[in-house]
Design a protein around this motif. Sequence first.
Motif, mmCIF file in Angstrom:
data_model
loop_
_atom_site.group_PDB
_atom_site.id
_atom_site.type_symbol
_atom_site.label_atom_id
_atom_site.label_comp_id
_atom_site.label_asym_id
_atom_site.label_seq_id
_atom_site.Cartn_x
_atom_site.Cartn_y
_atom_site.Cartn_z
ATOM 1 N N LYS A 103 -34.347 -8.573 15.225
ATOM 2 C CA LYS A 103 -33.728 -7.249 15.072
ATOM 3 C C LYS A 103 -34.782 -6.172 14.856
ATOM 4 O O LYS A 103 -34.666 -5.055 15.375
ATOM 5 C CB LYS A 103 -32.750 -7.272 13.899
ATOM 6 C CG LYS A 103 -31.456 -8.036 14.183
ATOM 7 C CD LYS A 103 -30.564 -8.083 12.955
ATOM 8 C CE LYS A 103 -29.315 -8.907 13.218
ATOM 9 N NZ LYS A 103 -28.470 -9.024 12.001
ATOM 10 N N LYS A 104 -35.825 -6.503 14.104
ATOM 11 C CA LYS A 104 -36.899 -5.542 13.863
ATOM 12 C C LYS A 104 -37.631 -5.182 15.153
ATOM 13 O O LYS A 104 -38.251 -4.128 15.259
ATOM 14 C CB LYS A 104 -37.884 -6.104 12.848
ATOM 15 C CG LYS A 104 -37.289 -6.245 11.454
ATOM 16 C CD LYS A 104 -38.276 -6.910 10.496
ATOM 17 C CE LYS A 104 -37.656 -7.092 9.114
ATOM 18 N NZ LYS A 104 -38.569 -7.797 8.179
ATOM 19 N N LYS A 105 -37.531 -6.067 16.139
ATOM 20 C CA LYS A 105 -38.173 -5.819 17.426
ATOM 21 C C LYS A 105 -37.199 -5.237 18.449
ATOM 22 O O LYS A 105 -37.547 -5.021 19.609
ATOM 23 C CB LYS A 105 -38.771 -7.125 17.966
ATOM 24 C CG LYS A 105 -39.867 -7.717 17.093
ATOM 25 C CD LYS A 105 -40.389 -9.032 17.678
ATOM 26 C CE LYS A 105 -41.420 -9.684 16.764
ATOM 27 N NZ LYS A 105 -42.646 -8.872 16.623
ATOM 28 N N GLY A 106 -35.941 -5.021 17.998
ATOM 29 C CA GLY A 106 -34.955 -4.393 18.868
ATOM 30 C C GLY A 106 -34.068 -5.344 19.644
ATOM 31 O O GLY A 106 -33.377 -4.940 20.575
ATOM 32 N N PHE A 107 -34.058 -6.632 19.259
ATOM 33 C CA PHE A 107 -33.251 -7.626 19.967
ATOM 34 C C PHE A 107 -32.228 -8.216 19.003
ATOM 35 O O PHE A 107 -32.560 -8.547 17.864
ATOM 36 C CB PHE A 107 -34.144 -8.734 20.521
ATOM 37 C CG PHE A 107 -35.222 -8.233 21.440
ATOM 38 C CD1 PHE A 107 -34.950 -7.966 22.773
ATOM 39 C CD2 PHE A 107 -36.508 -8.005 20.955
ATOM 40 C CE1 PHE A 107 -35.946 -7.489 23.612
ATOM 41 C CE2 PHE A 107 -37.510 -7.527 21.792
ATOM 42 C CZ PHE A 107 -37.221 -7.269 23.131
ATOM 43 N N HIS A 108 -30.995 -8.350 19.466
ATOM 44 C CA HIS A 108 -29.906 -8.757 18.572
ATOM 45 C C HIS A 108 -29.284 -10.075 19.035
ATOM 46 O O HIS A 108 -28.405 -10.100 19.906
ATOM 47 C CB HIS A 108 -28.851 -7.647 18.500
ATOM 48 C CG HIS A 108 -29.394 -6.357 17.968
ATOM 49 N ND1 HIS A 108 -29.444 -6.065 16.621
ATOM 50 C CD2 HIS A 108 -29.951 -5.296 18.606
ATOM 51 C CE1 HIS A 108 -29.985 -4.877 16.447
ATOM 52 N NE2 HIS A 108 -30.308 -4.379 17.638
ATOM 53 N N LYS A 166 -36.955 -7.322 31.100
ATOM 54 C CA LYS A 166 -36.184 -7.460 29.856
ATOM 55 C C LYS A 166 -36.249 -8.907 29.361
ATOM 56 O O LYS A 166 -36.410 -9.153 28.155
ATOM 57 C CB LYS A 166 -34.736 -7.046 30.087
ATOM 58 C CG LYS A 166 -33.869 -7.153 28.833
ATOM 59 C CD LYS A 166 -32.414 -6.778 29.133
ATOM 60 C CE LYS A 166 -31.537 -6.961 27.896
ATOM 61 N NZ LYS A 166 -30.105 -6.640 28.195
ATOM 62 N N GLU A 193 -39.703 -9.622 27.889
ATOM 63 C CA GLU A 193 -39.880 -8.990 26.578
ATOM 64 C C GLU A 193 -39.100 -9.745 25.503
ATOM 65 O O GLU A 193 -39.594 -9.947 24.375
ATOM 66 C CB GLU A 193 -39.412 -7.536 26.651
ATOM 67 C CG GLU A 193 -40.301 -6.651 27.530
ATOM 68 C CD GLU A 193 -39.673 -5.296 27.805
ATOM 69 O OE1 GLU A 193 -38.563 -5.053 27.278
ATOM 70 O OE2 GLU A 193 -40.275 -4.499 28.548
ATOM 71 N N THR A 194 -37.880 -10.163 25.847
ATOM 72 C CA THR A 194 -37.056 -10.897 24.888
ATOM 73 C C THR A 194 -37.689 -12.244 24.547
ATOM 74 O O THR A 194 -37.783 -12.629 23.377
ATOM 75 C CB THR A 194 -35.648 -11.125 25.459
ATOM 76 O OG1 THR A 194 -35.067 -9.873 25.840
ATOM 77 C CG2 THR A 194 -34.744 -11.811 24.429
ATOM 78 N N ALA A 213 -40.786 -11.876 22.351
ATOM 79 C CA ALA A 213 -40.398 -11.582 20.969
ATOM 80 C C ALA A 213 -39.823 -12.829 20.303
ATOM 81 O O ALA A 213 -40.096 -13.111 19.123
ATOM 82 C CB ALA A 213 -39.370 -10.454 20.948
ATOM 83 N N CYS A 254 -41.385 -14.470 16.971
ATOM 84 C CA CYS A 254 -40.593 -14.611 15.749
ATOM 85 C C CYS A 254 -40.522 -16.064 15.291
ATOM 86 O O CYS A 254 -40.452 -16.333 14.088
ATOM 87 C CB CYS A 254 -39.191 -14.035 15.963
ATOM 88 S SG CYS A 254 -39.145 -12.214 15.910
#
Length: 309
Positions: A220-225, A247, A250-251, A254, A258
């Motif tokens: 979430k801090k990286k913009g992914f939910h 996309k 990038e996902t 991340a 994480c």
Amino acid sequence: MRKVLPLALAGLFALSACQLADHDDPAGTARSLNTMTALPLHAYLPDPASDGAKAISRAQWILGKQCMVRLGFAGFAVLDTKSLESTYPVRRGTLVGEDMPGDDSPYGVVDPDLASEHGYHNRRTDASAQPQEWPADQYAALTGFGGSHFAHGHRVPEGGCLGQATRKLYGPPPEATKVNGLKMSGTYAPALELWYESHEKASKDPAWKKADRAWSDCMKKKGFHYSDPDKASLDSDWFGHEKPSDKEKETASADARCKLDTGYVPAVHALETRAQKSVIGRNKKRLDALLAADERATRNARTVIGHAS
């Protein structure tokens, strides 16, 4: 700043991973634990690269060829079975699914650099088992799937000619079982059933849920939910494309980062290892029978090969 492994999991990780990787190298630890071979039940599954497995594959095709000739497929009489070793049959025109995301690891992407290049499309070309296309009638006779139960007036054996060959090498298979709602039969079905059972148990452990939450908060801090790594890797946006989108890359990058930052892989691996050891302890006789069947099949396969030479 790198996060440390949650205290509740530290002891488990120390027991299962201290001999596999340096604690000061989270990437190395994740890589070493993120393999099927790092889990206990893998010992009860076949190694396609072993000499025994190769002998069994060769013998299956030798016996399968003989069966196909008996069923009236005259062209099989001159078939070079060596060209078919380490292949599995698919019906002509079947899409094998090379554009499907995924890989051969239990916990998904763990290398941010690799993920930024390939996204979730990390399937390796497995030289030990390649698809081989066959016309519909030959495919049905080889496998018993689709088409008629007869070929040239002869009844196709259960499981096709290759299924019959497998029974000749291994003996009667264990009773069919269900794995994740799917009926599964074959020599190694019990091991796969126990693998699924132990994974389900481990993934319901509060400590696994805690690892999922830590990973999700990082994402979430990286913009992914996403609530857990499976939700990320199985996002429908990644399917149907031979090459990953920006996309997806990038996902995935991340996701991998994480996992490293939260100690995800060693945490869940420790839980899954414990669950697998538990099912092995309760099913030792059943699993030992699989190893005995594999040894028997290897001996039978070498006899078949010797007679065909």
